[in-house]
Design an enzyme around this catalytic site. Sequence first.
Site, short mmCIF file in Angstrom:
data_model
loop_
_atom_site.label_atom_id
_atom_site.label_comp_id
_atom_site.label_asym_id
_atom_site.label_seq_id
_atom_site.Cartn_x
_atom_site.Cartn_y
_atom_site.Cartn_z
N ASP A 10 8.14 -1.71 -6.29
CA ASP A 10 7.26 -0.75 -5.60
C ASP A 10 7.38 0.59 -6.34
O ASP A 10 8.48 1.10 -6.53
CB ASP A 10 7.76 -0.61 -4.15
CG ASP A 10 6.89 0.30 -3.32
OD1 ASP A 10 6.80 0.06 -2.11
OD2 ASP A 10 6.31 1.25 -3.89
N ILE A 11 6.26 1.13 -6.73
CA ILE A 11 6.24 2.40 -7.49
C ILE A 11 6.93 3.51 -6.71
O ILE A 11 7.55 4.39 -7.32
CB ILE A 11 4.79 2.77 -7.86
CG1 ILE A 11 4.75 3.86 -8.93
CG2 ILE A 11 3.98 3.20 -6.64
CD1 ILE A 11 4.78 3.34 -10.34
N ASN A 24 -8.12 8.16 -6.74
CA ASN A 24 -9.59 8.19 -6.90
C ASN A 24 -9.99 9.64 -7.18
O ASN A 24 -9.17 10.54 -7.11
CB ASN A 24 -10.30 7.63 -5.66
CG ASN A 24 -9.97 8.40 -4.41
OD1 ASN A 24 -10.19 9.61 -4.33
ND2 ASN A 24 -9.41 7.72 -3.43
N GLY A 32 -3.58 0.86 -1.33
CA GLY A 32 -2.76 0.43 -2.47
C GLY A 32 -1.68 1.41 -2.88
O GLY A 32 -0.94 1.95 -2.04
N VAL A 33 -1.61 1.64 -4.19
CA VAL A 33 -0.60 2.57 -4.73
C VAL A 33 -0.77 3.95 -4.09
O VAL A 33 0.19 4.59 -3.65
CB VAL A 33 -0.77 2.69 -6.26
CG1 VAL A 33 0.02 3.86 -6.82
CG2 VAL A 33 -0.35 1.39 -6.94
N ASP A 34 -2.03 4.40 -4.02
CA ASP A 34 -2.35 5.74 -3.51
C ASP A 34 -1.82 5.90 -2.08
O ASP A 34 -1.13 6.88 -1.74
CB ASP A 34 -3.88 5.90 -3.52
CG ASP A 34 -4.34 7.34 -3.61
OD1 ASP A 34 -5.56 7.54 -3.64
OD2 ASP A 34 -3.49 8.25 -3.65
N THR A 118 -6.26 -2.24 -11.60
CA THR A 118 -6.28 -3.71 -11.48
C THR A 118 -6.29 -4.19 -10.03
O THR A 118 -6.23 -5.40 -9.78
CB THR A 118 -5.07 -4.33 -12.22
OG1 THR A 118 -3.86 -3.92 -11.58
CG2 THR A 118 -5.07 -3.95 -13.68
N VAL A 120 -8.01 -2.55 -6.32
CA VAL A 120 -9.33 -2.29 -5.71
C VAL A 120 -10.41 -2.09 -6.77
O VAL A 120 -11.58 -2.43 -6.56
CB VAL A 120 -9.22 -1.03 -4.80
CG1 VAL A 120 -10.56 -0.44 -4.46
CG2 VAL A 120 -8.42 -1.35 -3.56
N TYR A 121 -10.02 -1.59 -7.94
CA TYR A 121 -11.01 -1.32 -8.99
C TYR A 121 -11.31 -2.53 -9.87
O TYR A 121 -12.14 -2.44 -10.78
CB TYR A 121 -10.58 -0.11 -9.82
CG TYR A 121 -10.80 1.24 -9.12
CD1 TYR A 121 -11.36 1.31 -7.85
CD2 TYR A 121 -10.44 2.43 -9.73
CE1 TYR A 121 -11.56 2.53 -7.22
CE2 TYR A 121 -10.62 3.67 -9.12
CZ TYR A 121 -11.20 3.69 -7.84
OH TYR A 121 -11.39 4.91 -7.22
N1 APR Z 1 3.74 -0.27 -6.16
C1 APR Z 1 3.34 -0.76 -7.36
N2 APR Z 1 2.15 -1.36 -7.55
C2 APR Z 1 1.34 -1.48 -6.48
C3 APR Z 1 1.68 -1.00 -5.19
C4 APR Z 1 2.95 -0.37 -5.06
N3 APR Z 1 3.37 0.13 -3.89
N4 APR Z 1 0.64 -1.26 -4.34
C5 APR Z 1 -0.30 -1.90 -5.05
N5 APR Z 1 0.11 -2.04 -6.34
C6 APR Z 1 -0.60 -2.66 -7.46
C7 APR Z 1 -1.77 -3.55 -7.13
O1 APR Z 1 -1.33 -4.89 -6.88
C8 APR Z 1 -2.56 -3.45 -8.43
O2 APR Z 1 -2.02 -4.35 -9.38
O3 APR Z 1 -1.14 -1.59 -8.22
C9 APR Z 1 -2.29 -2.03 -8.93
C10 APR Z 1 -3.42 -1.04 -8.68
O4 APR Z 1 -4.02 -1.34 -7.44
P1 APR Z 1 -4.67 -0.21 -6.51
O5 APR Z 1 -3.62 0.55 -5.83
O6 APR Z 1 -5.73 -0.90 -5.70
O7 APR Z 1 -5.37 0.82 -7.54
P2 APR Z 1 -6.74 0.74 -8.34
O8 APR Z 1 -7.16 -0.66 -8.62
O9 APR Z 1 -6.55 1.69 -9.47
O10 APR Z 1 -7.81 1.32 -7.30
C11 APR Z 1 -7.75 2.70 -7.00
O11 APR Z 1 -7.76 2.26 -4.66
O12 APR Z 1 -6.16 2.90 -3.16
C12 APR Z 1 -7.39 3.23 -3.67
O13 APR Z 1 -7.50 5.62 -3.52
C13 APR Z 1 -7.38 4.53 -4.42
O14 APR Z 1 -9.76 4.61 -4.61
C14 APR Z 1 -8.56 4.36 -5.32
C15 APR Z 1 -8.48 2.89 -5.70
#
Ligand code: APR
Length: 174
Positions: A10-11, A24, A32-34, A118, A120-121
């Site tokens: 987990d980041i 975003n 997700g990460v955000d 990778t 939501v995007y």
């Molecule tokens: N730690 C590490 N990696 C994570 C975590 C975490 N806690 N949560 C999710 N991931 C992974 C996901 O499995 C994916 O492989 O991080 C990668 C990126 O996924 P997203 O968080 O969906 O980010 P992204 O694809 O860049 O989409 C960004 O999603 O959350 C919204 O506000 C954000 O609109 C923006 C969009």
Amino acid sequence: MAELIAVQGDITTQRVDAIVNAANTSLLGGGGVDGAIHRAAGPELLAECRKLGGCSTGDAKATPGFHLPVKWVFHAVGPVWQGGGRDEDDLLANCYKRCLELAKTHQVKTIAFPAISTGVYHFPPKRAAHIAIDTVREFVEKSGVEVVRFVCFNAETLAIYEQFLAEPPLKPVA
Ligand code: APR
């Protein structure tokens, strides 16, 4: 020579100088990460992000880490995958490059990246991993960063990064 490693985890729990957020353009949080980063950092992070006036796709902006175990959060905005014909590769590469530029500015020695775009995007994971590793290899030495962690949320992503990190660089690193 900087060390590049892949870990599963987990980041928000990484004990490094800086972690990278997959944000975003509004910088006002998400899932997700955000979502995980904002939950762990606390409400001060959103208040700080509001002052930044958003962020363009392919760019990144820095804030303190607040309640996270890191000094900095670099909020990178990756591209939404649209089939590959809308500069997605270059925009994703620029996220990694801009984070390494921020690392140099803030004298960051250890940094952790999620697999930007990778989730939501919907950026194809293998294509994204190649871009991430090739871009970091190209720019890490001039950034002063000593350790780069690619934090993979699942075993599939970890296997991709481990496979590509084991491959020699495409072009000799200057
Ligand atoms: N730690 C590490 N990696 C994570 C975590 C975490 N806690 N949560 C999710 N991931 C992974 C996901 O499995 C994916 O492989 O991080 C990668 C990126 O996924 P997203 O968080 O969906 O980010 P992204 O694809 O860049 O989409 C960004 O999603 O959350 C919204 O506000 C954000 O609109 C923006 C969009």
